[in-house]
Write a protein that holds these residues in place. Structure first.
Motif, PDB file in Angstrom:
ATOM      1  N   VAL A  17     -32.887 -24.475  51.098  1.00  0.00           N
ATOM      2  CA  VAL A  17     -34.196 -24.299  50.815  1.00  0.00           C
ATOM      3  C   VAL A  17     -34.665 -24.085  49.392  1.00  0.00           C
ATOM      4  CG1 VAL A  17     -36.220 -22.795  51.402  1.00  0.00           C
ATOM      5  CG2 VAL A  17     -34.776 -23.905  53.307  1.00  0.00           C
ATOM      6  N   LEU A  18     -33.671 -23.095  48.843  1.00  0.00           N
ATOM      7  CA  LEU A  18     -34.227 -22.656  47.285  1.00  0.00           C
ATOM      8  C   LEU A  18     -33.847 -23.693  46.644  1.00  0.00           C
ATOM      9  CD1 LEU A  18     -33.008 -18.962  47.506  1.00  0.00           C
ATOM     10  CD2 LEU A  18     -35.262 -19.918  47.437  1.00  0.00           C
ATOM     11  N   ARG A  19     -32.739 -24.728  46.663  1.00  0.00           N
ATOM     12  CA  ARG A  19     -32.526 -25.798  45.580  1.00  0.00           C
ATOM     13  C   ARG A  19     -33.766 -26.637  45.909  1.00  0.00           C
ATOM     14  NH1 ARG A  19     -27.242 -25.572  47.808  1.00  0.00           N
ATOM     15  NH2 ARG A  19     -27.573 -27.366  49.313  1.00  0.00           N
ATOM     16  N   ARG A  20     -34.074 -26.856  46.873  1.00  0.00           N
ATOM     17  CA  ARG A  20     -35.435 -27.929  47.100  1.00  0.00           C
ATOM     18  C   ARG A  20     -36.646 -27.090  46.747  1.00  0.00           C
ATOM     19  NH1 ARG A  20     -37.393 -32.492  46.121  1.00  0.00           N
ATOM     20  NH2 ARG A  20     -39.196 -33.102  47.470  1.00  0.00           N
ATOM     21  N   ALA A  21     -36.837 -26.233  46.782  1.00  0.00           N
ATOM     22  CA  ALA A  21     -38.007 -25.273  46.153  1.00  0.00           C
ATOM     23  C   ALA A  21     -38.050 -25.151  44.781  1.00  0.00           C
ATOM     24  CB  ALA A  21     -37.972 -23.602  46.681  1.00  0.00           C
ATOM     25  N   VAL A  22     -37.109 -24.957  44.133  1.00  0.00           N
ATOM     26  CA  VAL A  22     -37.041 -24.724  42.492  1.00  0.00           C
ATOM     27  C   VAL A  22     -37.223 -26.116  41.934  1.00  0.00           C
ATOM     28  CG1 VAL A  22     -35.342 -22.931  42.318  1.00  0.00           C
ATOM     29  CG2 VAL A  22     -34.448 -25.330  42.383  1.00  0.00           C
ATOM     30  N   ALA A  23     -36.911 -27.117  42.638  1.00  0.00           N
ATOM     31  CA  ALA A  23     -37.330 -28.427  42.225  1.00  0.00           C
ATOM     32  C   ALA A  23     -38.552 -28.945  42.319  1.00  0.00           C
ATOM     33  CB  ALA A  23     -36.482 -29.745  42.924  1.00  0.00           C
ATOM     34  N   LEU A  24     -39.316 -28.341  43.581  1.00  0.00           N
ATOM     35  CA  LEU A  24     -40.689 -28.729  43.658  1.00  0.00           C
ATOM     36  C   LEU A  24     -41.431 -27.937  42.678  1.00  0.00           C
ATOM     37  CD1 LEU A  24     -40.698 -28.844  47.741  1.00  0.00           C
ATOM     38  CD2 LEU A  24     -41.258 -30.748  46.258  1.00  0.00           C
ATOM     39  N   ALA A  25     -41.290 -26.614  42.779  1.00  0.00           N
ATOM     40  CA  ALA A  25     -41.847 -25.574  41.855  1.00  0.00           C
ATOM     41  C   ALA A  25     -42.171 -26.078  40.296  1.00  0.00           C
ATOM     42  CB  ALA A  25     -41.570 -24.200  42.180  1.00  0.00           C
ATOM     43  N   SER A  26     -40.860 -26.742  40.063  1.00  0.00           N
ATOM     44  CA  SER A  26     -40.841 -26.977  38.675  1.00  0.00           C
ATOM     45  C   SER A  26     -41.928 -28.198  38.346  1.00  0.00           C
ATOM     46  CB  SER A  26     -39.555 -27.612  38.179  1.00  0.00           C
ATOM     47  OG  SER A  26     -39.251 -28.798  38.770  1.00  0.00           O
ATOM     48  N   VAL A  27     -42.213 -28.776  39.352  1.00  0.00           N
ATOM     49  CA  VAL A  27     -43.268 -29.985  39.129  1.00  0.00           C
ATOM     50  C   VAL A  27     -44.599 -29.564  39.596  1.00  0.00           C
ATOM     51  CG1 VAL A  27     -44.001 -32.075  39.755  1.00  0.00           C
ATOM     52  CG2 VAL A  27     -41.546 -31.702  39.438  1.00  0.00           C
ATOM     53  N   ASP A  28     -45.015 -28.941  40.915  1.00  0.00           N
ATOM     54  CA  ASP A  28     -46.039 -28.594  41.530  1.00  0.00           C
ATOM     55  C   ASP A  28     -46.582 -27.065  41.482  1.00  0.00           C
ATOM     56  OD1 ASP A  28     -45.913 -31.086  42.434  1.00  0.00           O
ATOM     57  OD2 ASP A  28     -45.125 -30.806  44.183  1.00  0.00           O
ATOM     58  N   GLU A 101     -34.012 -31.316  28.167  1.00  0.00           N
ATOM     59  CA  GLU A 101     -34.096 -32.701  27.947  1.00  0.00           C
ATOM     60  C   GLU A 101     -33.457 -33.586  29.024  1.00  0.00           C
ATOM     61  OE1 GLU A 101     -32.848 -35.758  24.542  1.00  0.00           O
ATOM     62  OE2 GLU A 101     -32.108 -34.068  24.355  1.00  0.00           O
ATOM     63  N   LYS A 102     -32.227 -32.810  29.461  1.00  0.00           N
ATOM     64  CA  LYS A 102     -31.389 -33.178  30.674  1.00  0.00           C
ATOM     65  C   LYS A 102     -32.167 -33.264  32.125  1.00  0.00           C
ATOM     66  CE  LYS A 102     -26.988 -32.763  28.332  1.00  0.00           C
ATOM     67  NZ  LYS A 102     -25.687 -32.263  28.431  1.00  0.00           N
ATOM     68  N   ARG A 103     -33.344 -32.357  32.099  1.00  0.00           N
ATOM     69  CA  ARG A 103     -34.138 -32.401  33.244  1.00  0.00           C
ATOM     70  C   ARG A 103     -33.489 -31.611  34.404  1.00  0.00           C
ATOM     71  NH1 ARG A 103     -37.192 -32.939  29.971  1.00  0.00           N
ATOM     72  NH2 ARG A 103     -38.976 -34.344  29.777  1.00  0.00           N
ATOM     73  N   VAL A 104     -32.519 -30.594  34.079  1.00  0.00           N
ATOM     74  CA  VAL A 104     -32.101 -29.501  35.102  1.00  0.00           C
ATOM     75  C   VAL A 104     -33.032 -29.654  36.182  1.00  0.00           C
ATOM     76  CG1 VAL A 104     -31.122 -27.504  35.545  1.00  0.00           C
ATOM     77  CG2 VAL A 104     -30.423 -28.607  33.479  1.00  0.00           C
ATOM     78  N   PHE A 105     -34.393 -29.235  35.761  1.00  0.00           N
ATOM     79  CA  PHE A 105     -35.357 -29.214  36.931  1.00  0.00           C
ATOM     80  C   PHE A 105     -36.066 -30.352  36.438  1.00  0.00           C
ATOM     81  CE2 PHE A 105     -34.344 -24.835  36.158  1.00  0.00           C
ATOM     82  CZ  PHE A 105     -34.045 -24.263  37.160  1.00  0.00           C
ATOM     83  N   PRO A 106     -36.597 -31.025  37.650  1.00  0.00           N
ATOM     84  CA  PRO A 106     -37.359 -32.262  37.280  1.00  0.00           C
ATOM     85  C   PRO A 106     -38.601 -32.104  36.541  1.00  0.00           C
ATOM     86  CG  PRO A 106     -37.406 -31.690  39.683  1.00  0.00           C
ATOM     87  CD  PRO A 106     -36.407 -30.903  38.808  1.00  0.00           C
TER      88      PRO A 106
END
Length: 203
Positions: A17-28, A101-106
Motif C-alpha cells: 500500500v505504501l509503495r503505491r501511496a508514495v507514487a500517487l502522492a508525488s503526483v496528486d 531526474e531519474k524520477r524515483v517518484f513519478p
C-alpha cells in the motif's frame, strides 16, 4: 519463535500500500490519497486497508515516512559513504539531482511537491513534511560545515547549503513543468561553479 502468518501478511500488505501511496502522492499530493482508492487500485479489502492505517491522516504520515526512507536510500546514504567535506557535499548535490531526474517518484521530488501542498496548512501532516524535508537541508548544512572545518571551502556554510538546495529544487520544478533535462544540466553547472568559487585556495 515462528512469526505469526497474519502479522507477516499484514506487513507485506502495508508495504504494498505504501509503495503505491508514495507514487500517487508525488503526483496528486497527500490530500489525494484515500484508503478506498488504494484498496480499489490494489484490489485489496477496504476494511483490511483501513485496519492497517485507521485514518487518512495516519496513512499520510506513514506515506511521508516511507518516502523519506526511499529518499535517504537514494541520496543521503550513498552521499554519506563519500569522504567528508567537499567530496561529500558534491556527492549530496549530484545524488539529489540524479534522484529527481531519474524520477524515483513519478512526480519528481516527493518533498518539493508535498511541501508546496502543505506549507500553509498547520497540523501533524505539515509538521511531518517540514521535518522530513528539513532533515536533508540539515544534512547539507552539516556537510558544508565539515567542508569549511576541513579547509575545503571558504564560505558561510548555511548560505552555501541554502544556495545548493535552492538550485536543486529549481531544477526539479522547471523539469517537472517543462520537461526535458536542460534544467538538470544547468543546475549541475551552477552547483559546480558555486563550489569551485567557494573552494579554498591555499597561498
Amino acid at each position: 519463535m515462528p512469526v505469526d502468518g497474519r502479522i507477516a501478511r499484514g506487513d507485506a500488505t502495508r508495504r504494498l500500500v505504501l509503495r503505491r501511496a508514495v507514487a500517487l502522492a508525488s503526483v496528486d499530493g497527500l490530500a489525494g490519497l484515500s484508503l478506498g482508492r488504494l484498496a480499489t487500485e490494489l484490489e485489496l479489502s477496504k476494511s483490511g486497508v483501513f485496519a492497517l492505517f485507521g485514518s487518512k491522516e495516519e496513512l499520510q504520515l506513514a506515506t511521508i515516512e516511507a518516502a523519506l526512507e526511499i529518499f535517504r536510500s537514494h541520496v543521503v546514504t550513498p552521499a554519506s559513504a563519500v569522504s567528508p567535506g567537499l567530496p561529500r557535499l558534491r556527492a549530496a548535490c549530484e545524488k539529489w539531482l540524479d534522484y529527481s531526474e531519474k524520477r524515483v517518484f513519478p512526480g519528481g521530488c516527493f518533498f518539493c511537491n508535498v511541501g508546496a501542498e502543505f506549507d500553509a496548512r498547520p497540523g501533524r501532516v505539515h509538521d511531518a513534511v517540514a521535518a522530513a524535508s528539513g532533515s536533508f537541508a540539515a544534512f547539507l548544512r552539516e556537510t558544508a560545515r565539515e567542508a569549511v572545518a576541513l579547509g575545503h571551502v571558504d564560505a558561510d556554510p548555511e548560505v552555501l547549503a541554502f544556495e545548493l538546495h535552492a538550485l536543486g529544487r529549481a531544477a526539479n520544478a522547471d523539469a517537472m513543468l517543462n520537461g526535458g533535462t536542460r534544467a538538470y544540466e544547468l543546475a549541475r553547472r551552477a552547483i559546480r561553479a558555486r563550489l569551485a568559487g567557494a573552494h579554498f585556495q591555499s597561498t
